[in-house]
Write a protein that holds these residues in place. Structure first.
Motif, mmCIF file in Angstrom:
data_model
loop_
_atom_site.group_PDB
_atom_site.id
_atom_site.type_symbol
_atom_site.label_atom_id
_atom_site.label_comp_id
_atom_site.label_asym_id
_atom_site.label_seq_id
_atom_site.Cartn_x
_atom_site.Cartn_y
_atom_site.Cartn_z
ATOM 1 N N GLU A 163 -11.916 4.958 13.774
ATOM 2 C CA GLU A 163 -12.600 6.223 14.041
ATOM 3 C C GLU A 163 -12.602 6.542 15.533
ATOM 4 O O GLU A 163 -12.421 7.706 15.929
ATOM 5 N N VAL A 164 -12.795 5.534 16.373
ATOM 6 C CA VAL A 164 -12.756 5.750 17.823
ATOM 7 C C VAL A 164 -11.355 6.176 18.255
ATOM 8 O O VAL A 164 -11.187 7.092 19.073
ATOM 9 N N ALA A 165 -10.347 5.521 17.720
ATOM 10 C CA ALA A 165 -8.969 5.884 18.066
ATOM 11 C C ALA A 165 -8.666 7.321 17.649
ATOM 12 O O ALA A 165 -8.074 8.091 18.417
ATOM 13 N N LEU A 166 -9.071 7.699 16.450
ATOM 14 C CA LEU A 166 -8.825 9.063 15.981
ATOM 15 C C LEU A 166 -9.552 10.073 16.855
ATOM 16 O O LEU A 166 -8.996 11.123 17.213
ATOM 17 N N ALA A 167 -10.802 9.763 17.214
ATOM 18 C CA ALA A 167 -11.569 10.673 18.066
ATOM 19 C C ALA A 167 -10.985 10.769 19.465
ATOM 20 O O ALA A 167 -11.171 11.778 20.158
ATOM 21 N N SER A 168 -10.267 9.727 19.880
ATOM 22 C CA SER A 168 -9.644 9.706 21.205
ATOM 23 C C SER A 168 -8.276 10.372 21.214
ATOM 24 O O SER A 168 -7.619 10.434 22.256
ATOM 25 N N GLY A 169 -7.824 10.845 20.053
ATOM 26 C CA GLY A 169 -6.511 11.464 19.967
ATOM 27 C C GLY A 169 -5.379 10.490 19.756
ATOM 28 O O GLY A 169 -4.212 10.874 19.838
ATOM 29 N N CYS A 170 -5.713 9.226 19.481
ATOM 30 C CA CYS A 170 -4.692 8.190 19.246
ATOM 31 C C CYS A 170 -4.515 8.011 17.741
ATOM 32 O O CYS A 170 -4.985 7.018 17.150
ATOM 33 N N ALA A 171 -3.875 8.987 17.123
ATOM 34 C CA ALA A 171 -3.824 9.033 15.664
ATOM 35 C C ALA A 171 -3.115 7.827 15.071
ATOM 36 O O ALA A 171 -3.566 7.260 14.058
ATOM 37 N N HIS A 172 -2.003 7.406 15.659
ATOM 38 C CA HIS A 172 -1.246 6.294 15.084
ATOM 39 C C HIS A 172 -2.002 4.974 15.230
ATOM 40 O O HIS A 172 -1.957 4.125 14.328
ATOM 41 N N ALA A 173 -2.717 4.795 16.343
ATOM 42 C CA ALA A 173 -3.562 3.607 16.479
ATOM 43 C C ALA A 173 -4.680 3.647 15.446
ATOM 44 O O ALA A 173 -5.048 2.615 14.861
ATOM 45 N N GLY A 174 -5.217 4.841 15.204
ATOM 46 C CA GLY A 174 -6.243 4.978 14.176
ATOM 47 C C GLY A 174 -5.721 4.598 12.804
ATOM 48 O O GLY A 174 -6.403 3.918 12.020
ATOM 49 N N LEU A 175 -4.496 5.025 12.501
ATOM 50 C CA LEU A 175 -3.894 4.664 11.218
ATOM 51 C C LEU A 175 -3.682 3.160 11.119
ATOM 52 O O LEU A 175 -3.925 2.559 10.061
#
Length: 276
Positions: A163-175
């Motif tokens: 969730e932090v990665a997605l909120a930071s704009g790091c979509a692939h790390a979030g995945l």
């Protein structure tokens, strides 16, 4: 029903294969009462879950100091999670902070500490404090390295890291983190954790632009939630599906009816109070 049978059923409802169990046995210990509250919260029965946490607190007062501190910490973290699920991140942070503080004068308990730390990180994320959320997650990761903790703490850590990665704009790390959570959940006994991990994977797929995969995952989550009466996760799945539907509507088409408000109303009827 024997106490041992009650404990097994409550464990299955809170962290096992029967999250939708409707006839939950009456608890006789603080731990059992906490499990019952967790199960009720997973079903979105917030009023009953809050009442059960109050019972758990009363039972915890009868324990010796160290077990009482751990029980109190878990109860406070659970109160925080109910608030956070409904949008009250600032209020939740006070309970998560108290959950961590409750462990200060007792032998360190990695399970309770990780619950409090991941909770605080999710609270920080909810108010946009991403660097703080990352630091708290790093502390939780250190706890995991120092202690031989179980599947739940590892799954929760990957949830919030995603969730932090997605909120930071790091979509692939979030995945990547969402898929790691799903991998741990696949080996865990908790059906609810598998379903929530799948929902997070769906959201991450959406973030990386894989809309078809996101919709497939979200529909599977919705079906599982309907089957097992996991109303909060069903509401979250509906919000994702509503967003995906809106994104694919052509300018000339009529708006697709939104389904999330239906589930939001059902949560309100079960005692959930949303932050507007």
């Amino acid at each position: 029903m024997r106490d041992v049978d009650s404990a097994i059923l409550l464990e299955a409802a809170a962290f096992g294969a029967r999250p939708g169990l409707s006839m939950l046995p009456q608890p006789v210990t603080a731990d059992q009462s906490w499990l019952r509250a967790v199960a009720l919260g997973g079903q979105g029965r917030y009023a009953r879950a809050r009442a059960e946490l109050a019972r758990a607190e009363a039972l915890a007062r009868q324990l010796l100091p160290a077990p009482r501190a751990v029980s109190q910490s878990l109860i406070l973290s659970t109160r925080a999670s109910f608030l956070r699920q409904l949008g009250w991140h600032r209020k939740a942070s006070a309970f998560d902070g108290a959950a961590l503080a409750a462990l200060a004068d007792s032998a360190a308990d990695g399970v309770a500490a990780c619950d409090a730390l991941t909770g605080l990180a999710a609270d920080a994320l909810g108010v946009g404090r991403l660097p703080l959320a990352t630091r708290l997650l790093d502390r939780c990761g250190e706890e995991l390295e120092q202690a031989s903790l179980g599947w739940r703490q590892r799954i929760r850590l990957h949830w919030v890291r995603a969730e932090v990665a997605l909120a930071s704009g790091c979509a692939h790390a979030g995945l990547d983190h969402a898929l790691a959570a799903a991998e741990f959940a696949a080996m865990a006994p908790s059906l609810r954790h598998r379903i929530k991990s799948q929902l997070l994977v769906a959201g991450a797929y959406c973030a990386v632009g894989e809309q078809h995969s996101a919709r497939e995952q979200a529909l599977a989550v919705a079906a599982a939630c309907d089957e097992h009466d996991l109303l909060p996760l069903r509401w979250a799945a509906a919000m994702l599906l509503d967003g995906l539907a809106a994104a694919t509507v052509s300018p000339g088409e009529r708006d697709t009816p939104r389904t999330a408000p239906h589930y939001e109303m059902s949560i309100t009827q079960r005692g959930g109070i949303f932050r507007q």
